[in-house]
Design a protein around this motif. Structure first.
Motif, PDB file in Angstrom:
ATOM      1  N   LEU A   6       0.829  -1.204   0.000  1.00 47.65           N
ATOM      2  CA  LEU A   6       0.000   0.000   0.000  1.00 47.65           C
ATOM      3  C   LEU A   6       0.861   1.251   0.000  1.00 47.65           C
ATOM      4  N   ALA A   9       2.081   1.733  -3.513  1.00 46.69           N
ATOM      5  CA  ALA A   9       1.007   2.284  -4.341  1.00 46.69           C
ATOM      6  C   ALA A   9       0.784   3.750  -4.009  1.00 46.69           C
ATOM      7  N   SER A 131      -6.126  -1.882  -4.699  1.00 48.95           N
ATOM      8  CA  SER A 131      -5.449  -2.097  -3.414  1.00 48.95           C
ATOM      9  C   SER A 131      -6.327  -2.851  -2.425  1.00 48.95           C
TER      10      SER A 131
END
Length: 168
Positions: A6, A9, A131
């Motif tokens: 995460l 991202a 995600s």
């Protein structure tokens, strides 16, 4: 591992959000300094600079979303973005860019701003969706996300790569 994914991202999207500096149509004179910073990636125009294109209502709504979810460190706070009303507002922004009229070819700055902001808003939405899926590592590992998955901008179905090519 998921937290690291995460963060990766978020870093990718924060970099994309920084493209707003080159994609900004103009700062709304009533926008808060935080919203202006978010919309410009932290790079405000020099004092006295006159923007050449008016910010659309969609651009203003997008700047407000960025102000709410992009921290001072430049990372996107996905937990906040995944909650209402921000999630719904992002969907409305993406729909707004899909429905916006493409500026004339003679208004290159407005066309570039639309494509860039639409790219970034769609990328933010896609990254948020991806995600949340089991096994997600980074957006770059999602098959076809850039060259096959289509988004709509100004009534035209395009891939993210198509949008990036137009920006070049």
């Amino acid at each position: 591992r998921r937290r690291g994914s995460l963060i990766a991202a978020a870093a990718l999207l924060a970099a994309a959000a920084l493209l707003i500096a080159g994609c900004k149509r103009s700062a709304d004179s009533s926008a808060s300094p935080a919203a202006t910073r978010a919309a410009t990636g932290g790079n405000q125009a020099p004092a006295g600079a006159t923007p050449s294109v008016s910010a659309s209502p969609v651009d203003q709504q997008y700047a407000a979303i960025l102000s709410a979810v992009v921290g001072d460190e430049g990372l996107v706070r996905y937990a906040a973005l995944a909650q209402e009303p921000l999630k719904g507002q992002l969907e409305a922004v993406v729909a707004g860019y899909a429905a916006e009229k493409l500026p004339s070819e003679s208004d290159r700055a407005a066309r570039m701003a639309l494509w860039c902001n639409a790219y970034n808003a769609n990328m933010l939405k896609i990254a948020l969706e991806e995600s949340r899926k089991e096994g997600f590592t980074t957006i770059e590992d999602v098959p076809g996300v850039f060259d096959q998955r289509e988004v709509t901008v100004a009534g035209e179905a395009l891939t993210l790569d198509d949008l990036k090519d137009r920006l070049r």
